[in-house]
Motif scaffolding. Structure first.
Motif, short mmCIF file in Angstrom:
data_model
loop_
_atom_site.label_atom_id
_atom_site.label_comp_id
_atom_site.label_asym_id
_atom_site.label_seq_id
_atom_site.Cartn_x
_atom_site.Cartn_y
_atom_site.Cartn_z
N ILE A 23 22.67 42.83 26.78
CA ILE A 23 22.99 43.42 25.48
C ILE A 23 23.98 44.57 25.64
CG2 ILE A 23 22.03 44.70 23.53
CD1 ILE A 23 19.36 43.25 24.00
N PHE A 24 23.67 45.43 26.60
CA PHE A 24 24.47 46.65 26.83
C PHE A 24 25.94 46.32 27.08
CE2 PHE A 24 25.84 49.84 30.17
CZ PHE A 24 26.02 50.90 29.31
N ASN A 25 26.17 45.19 27.71
CA ASN A 25 27.55 44.83 28.03
C ASN A 25 28.24 44.00 26.96
OD1 ASN A 25 28.24 46.02 30.64
ND2 ASN A 25 26.40 44.93 31.31
N HIS A 26 27.54 43.75 25.87
CA HIS A 26 28.20 43.03 24.76
C HIS A 26 29.27 43.93 24.17
CE1 HIS A 26 28.76 41.07 20.85
NE2 HIS A 26 28.22 39.99 21.39
N GLN A 27 30.40 43.34 23.84
CA GLN A 27 31.53 44.11 23.35
C GLN A 27 31.24 44.87 22.05
OE1 GLN A 27 34.37 41.01 22.62
NE2 GLN A 27 33.19 40.17 20.92
N ASN A 28 30.21 44.43 21.30
CA ASN A 28 29.94 45.07 20.02
C ASN A 28 29.32 46.45 20.14
OD1 ASN A 28 30.75 42.73 18.70
ND2 ASN A 28 29.06 42.82 17.23
N VAL A 29 28.63 46.72 21.23
CA VAL A 29 27.78 47.91 21.26
C VAL A 29 28.58 49.18 20.97
CG1 VAL A 29 26.11 49.25 22.58
CG2 VAL A 29 26.21 46.78 22.88
N GLY A 30 29.72 49.31 21.63
CA GLY A 30 30.52 50.51 21.44
C GLY A 30 30.93 50.72 19.99
N PRO A 31 31.64 49.76 19.40
CA PRO A 31 32.05 49.97 17.99
C PRO A 31 30.86 50.05 17.03
CG PRO A 31 32.76 47.78 18.81
CD PRO A 31 32.30 48.59 20.00
N PHE A 32 29.80 49.31 17.32
CA PHE A 32 28.64 49.32 16.42
C PHE A 32 27.98 50.70 16.40
CE2 PHE A 32 24.10 48.59 15.54
CZ PHE A 32 24.17 47.86 14.36
N VAL A 33 27.72 51.21 17.59
CA VAL A 33 27.07 52.51 17.71
C VAL A 33 28.02 53.62 17.24
CG1 VAL A 33 26.25 54.19 19.40
CG2 VAL A 33 25.43 51.83 19.49
N LEU A 89 18.74 43.62 18.56
CA LEU A 89 20.09 43.08 18.46
C LEU A 89 20.76 43.51 17.16
CD1 LEU A 89 19.30 39.46 19.72
CD2 LEU A 89 20.58 41.20 20.97
N GLN A 90 20.06 43.29 16.05
CA GLN A 90 20.70 43.51 14.75
C GLN A 90 20.90 44.99 14.44
OE1 GLN A 90 18.73 41.72 11.35
NE2 GLN A 90 19.94 42.94 9.91
N LEU A 91 19.90 45.82 14.75
CA LEU A 91 19.93 47.20 14.27
C LEU A 91 20.24 48.23 15.34
CD1 LEU A 91 16.84 47.10 11.88
CD2 LEU A 91 19.26 46.83 11.31
N PHE A 92 19.91 47.94 16.60
CA PHE A 92 20.03 48.98 17.61
C PHE A 92 21.30 48.87 18.45
CE2 PHE A 92 15.07 49.24 18.11
CZ PHE A 92 14.97 49.66 16.81
N THR A 93 21.91 47.67 18.50
CA THR A 93 22.96 47.51 19.52
C THR A 93 24.22 46.75 19.10
OG1 THR A 93 21.86 45.52 20.34
CG2 THR A 93 21.32 47.60 21.44
N ILE A 94 24.07 45.56 18.55
CA ILE A 94 25.29 44.76 18.34
C ILE A 94 25.54 44.36 16.90
CG2 ILE A 94 25.22 43.86 20.71
CD1 ILE A 94 24.30 41.17 19.56
N GLY A 95 24.53 44.38 16.04
CA GLY A 95 24.74 44.00 14.65
C GLY A 95 24.88 42.51 14.48
N LEU A 96 25.18 42.11 13.26
CA LEU A 96 25.15 40.70 12.89
C LEU A 96 26.46 39.96 13.12
CD1 LEU A 96 23.15 40.92 9.54
CD2 LEU A 96 22.34 40.03 11.73
N TRP A 97 27.57 40.71 13.21
CA TRP A 97 28.87 40.04 13.27
C TRP A 97 29.63 40.48 14.51
CZ3 TRP A 97 28.60 36.44 9.77
CH2 TRP A 97 27.93 36.68 8.55
N GLU A 98 30.35 39.54 15.06
CA GLU A 98 31.22 39.86 16.19
C GLU A 98 32.27 40.87 15.75
OE1 GLU A 98 31.11 38.87 19.33
OE2 GLU A 98 29.62 37.25 19.26
N LEU A 99 32.43 41.93 16.54
CA LEU A 99 33.34 43.00 16.18
C LEU A 99 34.49 43.09 17.17
CD1 LEU A 99 30.73 45.82 15.42
CD2 LEU A 99 31.78 44.23 13.78
N ALA A 100 35.64 43.46 16.64
CA ALA A 100 36.75 43.84 17.49
C ALA A 100 36.48 45.25 18.02
CB ALA A 100 38.05 43.81 16.68
N PRO A 101 37.22 45.70 19.00
CA PRO A 101 36.95 47.03 19.57
C PRO A 101 37.06 48.16 18.54
CG PRO A 101 38.36 45.77 21.03
CD PRO A 101 38.23 44.95 19.78
N ASP A 102 37.71 47.90 17.41
CA ASP A 102 37.80 48.96 16.39
C ASP A 102 36.73 48.80 15.31
OD1 ASP A 102 38.65 46.78 14.95
OD2 ASP A 102 40.65 47.57 14.49
#
Lengths: 470, 571
Positions: free
Chosen positions: B316-326, B214-227
């Motif tokens: 996890i894959f569908n969490h909104q963070n994955v795109g901006p995080f990666v 969760l923290q390092l591979f996909t979504i990170g620690l904080w909720e992110l906006a699409p940017d």
């Protein structure tokens, strides 16, 4: 919660002072709230002093480094420890007692036990990042908690900044170095043999990052006297100097940083090549280190301590680091290896300090990302919060400091779990990192004003100085 | 577990074919499509940046997309005339691999061959973009053989790396599952043999993989906006993505996985191949209770290990963070340390939808990163902050590739700098492939610039490993390479050191400005600042035009650039 004071300091004068204070303290007040030292004490400024941070990267299982033995308090006693730790509990007969025997250290840490024996060990129990004194009710209400609890990088950073929020990237070791000051043109008295870290990061005072094993090479090309078997290099010096200057004046912030970094490398490698070389003059008496990476780092520390007067450094700040402590799996195999390495490094380093006659002016302390869970995940332990930390050296007041936590899996007021099913032995610290750190910073000569600036949350706690430093 | 074979990882000449990992790609492609259904369906326009107008443009692009521009790749890109077409061509190339070479060396505990083949591939193989992406992914889905168990699993380590390369342009969901079930990751983050809670033994599931995925591979620690900017709550505070309770829930999901082909849960007789075939479920050790995932989604009780894993990875894959995080992490690896939110947002949008309704398409993500206007023009549109400090080993690879370095004459064809062991590159530079000190990679994505003011948000991840010692030793390694280990080195003296070939440069050194123009393009992407150029020009003009003097002109000019602070930064 009423916990009696822990092991009493052994040295007579300290003991007397402690007892005098205990006599005036209200019943139930624990040692951690005793006003030892405190703001009134003037900053110490005489004589050389060196602070060494041994960072156990990954989150050391300090609950198996320092354990209750004869400590006969319900929930804090050996039997509770044994029950909660299950298969990881160290047999009581193997534990090496320290102090009056209420507590002991892991059988693979005889060097630490020996320090205790010579009155040079203090242990700060259940310490961790806190914004203010925090109860279980506070935790459950998510009230003023440190940010990103239980995560490696965040909690490591909080240990190194001495704060509870992640906004500051300024480490308290760097603040100590900054208060020491650096004469113009010299390298700062702040050294890491364990790589980049937050602890020594400071806007105004840099630190040099050295290697435990790699011989320092001076930067050829920027100094015409080096590598002069390449004919052009004596002439290239001017070209490189102009490049350094031009990059420093670039509008691009990364160009500027690259220039600064190279400039710092030139300064540090020139100043430190001799003082860190593996030469007879730098012999510090640490032998048979083999591949013990921590001991090799501490050997560089010892060399730089040995050379502190020729380097013009009255005070020095060191950071060393050893990884591998994130023992989620195979802890039974991994932890003994780690503890043995730590033990050998500490013992060997202490021997060097004794040999150099500097043991009373060097204080070494352990720190880690966090304590781990008391319970087992099958073959390891997971991320916790509070943990125990060692402070070692001739300048410590020996003993245990802080409020020992309950290890109970039933109705545990120190466990973050909400009901018995959730109790994993993730303990809410009873002493804050800022209290622990401020005590060390004060010993290094920081003024109370500097301490308040460095640890803005210190005022939230009743005790500004834990009393473990003389 | 799927049993298809052959086409999943087409690695020709492999001594051992890579086994299939996770569900077949087709299933997952469909899954990606299905998952994308119902997401915002604004028309997606992927960037189609034109082509290089100058050779310097080509070098800028190639330094982002490969291990360093070479005369050959510059010509290729210029003749294609289109960045997009260059990427198209890269996608058709056969992935180069590391596993066969290491297996041929025949010792799973010797890590030297793994480094040898990695350098050899990046010097000799054309699939540069795939390899650059694999290296980037190896710094996100981190494993490291500093772990002593993995140090003895070199075939598995190579298999893992080759898996990242093979999946570099596939779907993120596929790669995530392959990574999750790879035994090397299983060992590294202790999901292997993670078992359900057993109150009688007072044990509970291991949280290691659950937390780090969760923290390092996909979504990170904080909720992110699409940017990629942190979302804040009503009090203006950032919002955590998960808490300890959620970690414990995911920890329950990731229970019940063991090495393939072992006789029991704790069997220590582990076949070598089981270190590189996907972990298999042992349902007796899987936690079958219900689990609550991100966003309150639940898994009902009674699921198998694979069912629960599929559901959790989908969640996890569908969490909104994955795109901006990666997107942010990959942009930092390839292009710039401080991308604008708009740039992150555009790449994240490509992650969310590749233009055909598929989420997680890494080919689309890669294109979006490299073809973005900010990647192509950031050096002129944001000159003060654009760029990144080069990863230390890429300073060496760029010099080697720019000057067609040839391996030493030893039979293994290995590229070595002056030091005799290639592993010494790590000692010199502070970096080696899959050798990071922990799962947090060599450096943190938010590592501040040393000495930056409190509150400064400008970061420089790579500077975390640019120590005073490594700066000096890397400089000296490059200096030695340039002045001594070039084509003029006596053959008898050179073994086993790689030699750069400077004959083309010597041939043009009669005209100083021609030489400087050429080197400015090749090494500095046309960004050699005027002061340094003038200083180099003055210096090399002192050398005569005999053979020795021409070579001195070339080596001084190259070192003047490569040794300068400007070569530490890619803009």
């Amino acid at each position: 919660m009423t916990n009696p004071p822990l092991t009493l300091p052994r040295s007579t004068t300290t003991r007397r002072r402690f007892l005098a204070m205990a006599g005036t303290a209200a019943a139930g007040v624990t040692l951690s709230t005793m006003p030892f030292g405190g703001p009134a004490r003037a900053a110490q400024t005489t004589g050389p002093r060196t602070l060494v941070c041994i960072f156990l990267s990954g989150g050391a299982d300090s609950f198996n480094m320092y354990m209750p033995l004869d400590h006969d308090v319900a929930g804090q006693d050996y039997d509770t420890y044994r029950t909660t730790r299950g298969g990881f509990a160290v047999p009581a007969t193997d534990i090496l007692p320290v102090g009056n025997g209420d507590f002991g250290v892991h059988p693979l840490l005889p060097s630490v036990a020996a320090l205790a024996e010579s009155n040079r060990l203090a242990t700060v129990v259940n310490v961790g990042p806190l914004a203010r004194p925090t109860t279980k009710a506070d935790y459950l209400a998510q009230k003023a908690l440190p940010q990103n609890l239980f995560t490696h990088d965040a909690q490591r950073k909080l240990w190194q900044t001495g704060q509870s929020t992640l906004t500051s990237g300024q480490g308290w070791g760097g603040a100590v170095a900054n208060s020491i000051g650096t004469p113009t043109g010299q390298v700062s008295p702040s050294f890491s043999i364990g790589g980049s870290n937050v602890w020594q990061s400071n806007t105004d005072t840099t630190y040099s990052r050295l290697s435990p094993t790699v011989r320092i090479q001076r930067l050829a090309g920027y100094d015409g006297s080096l590598w002069n078997w390449i004919p052009s290099l004596s002439e290239m010096e001017g070209v490189m100097a102009s490049a350094l200057e031009e990059a420093a004046g670039s509008t691009n912030i990364l160009d500027q940083a690259a220039s600064t970094t190279i400039g710092q490398s030139i300064l540090a490698t020139e100043a430190l090549q001799e003082a860190t070389a593996d030469t007879e003059a730098n012999e510090v008496g640490m032998e048979d280190l083999g591949r013990n990476r921590l001991a090799l780092q501490l050997q560089q520390v010892a060399r730089l301590i040995k050379n502190r007067s020729s380097l013009g450094m009255d005070r020095q700040v060191f950071f060393v680091r050893i990884g591998g402590w994130d023992t989620h799996g195979q802890q039974a195999e991994r932890l003994p290896v780690l503890l043995s390495g730590l033990n050998q490094a500490i013992g060997s380093f202490q021997g060097a300090l004794d040999g150099l006659g500097v043991a009373d002016s060097v204080t070494t302390f352990t720190a880690s990302d966090f304590g781990r869970t008391l319970t087992i995940n099958g073959d390891g332990t997971d991320h916790g919060w509070g943990g125990h930390a060692f402070v070692m050296g001739g300048a410590v007041n020996p003993g245990a400091y802080g409020t020992f936590p309950s290890y109970s899996l039933e109705n545990n007021p120190d466990d973050v779990g909400e009901n018995s099913r959730d109790f994993a032995g993730r303990l809410i610290p009873s002493t804050a990192v800022c209290q622990h750190s401020a005590t060390l910073a004060r010993w290094m000569g920081m003024t109370e004003a500097e301490i308040d600036q460095t640890f803005p949350e210190l005022g939230n706690f009743p005790t500004r100085d834990l009393g473990f430093m003389r | 577990m799927s049993t298809n074979s052959g086409s999943t990882f087409p690695i020709p000449g492999a001594v051992f074919d890579l086994p299939p990992v996770g569900p077949a790609p087709k299933e997952l492609a469909n899954l990606g499509r299905k998952l994308a259904t119902g997401t915002a369906s604004a028309p997606v326009v992927l960037p189609t940046a034109g082509g290089p107008e100058t050779p310097a443009d080509a070098v800028r692009f190639l330094n982002q997309a490969t291990f360093g521009a070479s005369p050959e790749t510059i010509d290729e890109l210029l003749s294609l005339g289109s960045y997009s077409a260059w990427i198209d061509r890269q996608l058709t190339l056969t992935p180069s691999a590391t596993r066969p070479f290491v297996a041929a060396a025949g010792n799973s505990s010797n890590s030297n061959p793994r480094h040898h083949i990695w350098w050899q591939n990046l010097m000799e193989q054309p699939d540069q973009l795939r390899q650059r992406m694999a290296f980037a992914w190896s710094q996100i889905f981190v494993v490291s053989d500093r772990d002593y168990i993995l140090s003895n699993s070199q075939y598995g380590m190579c298999n893992y790396y080759d898996m990242l390369a093979a999946g570099a342009f596939g779907n993120f969901r596929t790669l995530l599952e392959q990574v999750t079930l790879h035994p090397v990751m299983g060992v590294y983050l202790s999901m292997l043999r993670n078992e359900k809670a057993d109150r009688s033994r007072n044990i509970r599931p291991d949280e290691n993989f659950a937390r780090e995925v969760l923290q390092l591979f996909t979504i990170g620690l904080w909720e992110l906006a699409p940017d990629g900017q942190p979302r804040t709550d009503s009090a203006g505070q950032p919002i955590p993505t998960f808490d300890q309770v959620l970690v414990e829930e995911f920890a329950k999901v990731f229970t019940g996985w063991n090495f393939d082909n072992v006789r029991s849960w704790t069997d220590n007789n582990i076949p070598q191949l089981s270190r590189e075939t996907p972990m298999v479920a042992d349902e007796a050790f899987h936690d079958t209770t219900a689990k609550t995932l991100l966003g309150g989604e639940t898994i009902p009780s009674g699921g198998t290990a694979q069912q629960d894993l599929t559901a959790a990875l989908d969640n996890i894959f569908n969490h909104q963070n994955v795109g901006p995080f990666v997107a942010h992490l990959l942009i930092q690896r390839l292009v710039t340390s401080n991308p604008t939110p708009e740039y992150v947002g555009r790449v994240a949008a490509a992650f969310a939808n590749n233009g055909q309704g598929v989420r997680g398409d890494l080919e689309a993500v890669t294109r979006a990163i490299l073809l973005d206007p900010e990647a192509r023009d950031g050096h002129t549109t944001q000159p003060d902050t654009f760029g990144k400090v080069k990863e230390p080993i890429m300073r060496l690879s760029q010099v080697w590739r720019a000057f067609d370095a040839q391996p030493g004459p030893e039979a293994d064809g290995v590229y070595r700098p002056y030091a005799t062991s290639i592993e010494t590159i790590e000692t010199v530079t502070g970096q080696g492939v899959m050798r990071s000190p922990s799962v947090f990679n060599f450096f943190l994505p938010d590592n501040p610039i040393p000495g930056s003011a409190p509150g400064s948000t400008v970061v420089a991840p790579e500077m975390q490993i640019l120590t005073e010692i490594n700066i000096a030793s890397t400089n000296n390694m490059l200096l030695q390479q340039i002045y001594s280990d070039n084509h003029t080195r006596d053959a008898g003296m050179r073994a086993p050191i790689a030699q750069i070939q400077l004959q083309p440069e010597v041939a043009m050194a009669g005209d100083i400005d021609v030489l400087l123009d050429h080197l400015d393009t090749l090494l500095m992407a046309g960004q050699l600042p005027p002061g340094l150029r003038a200083a180099i020009r003055t210096q090399i003009a002192t050398h005569p035009t005999d053979a020795e003097g021409l070579l001195a002109r070339v080596t001084d000019a190259i070192y003047g650039m490569v040794g300068s602070p400007f070569h530490l930064v890619q803009k």
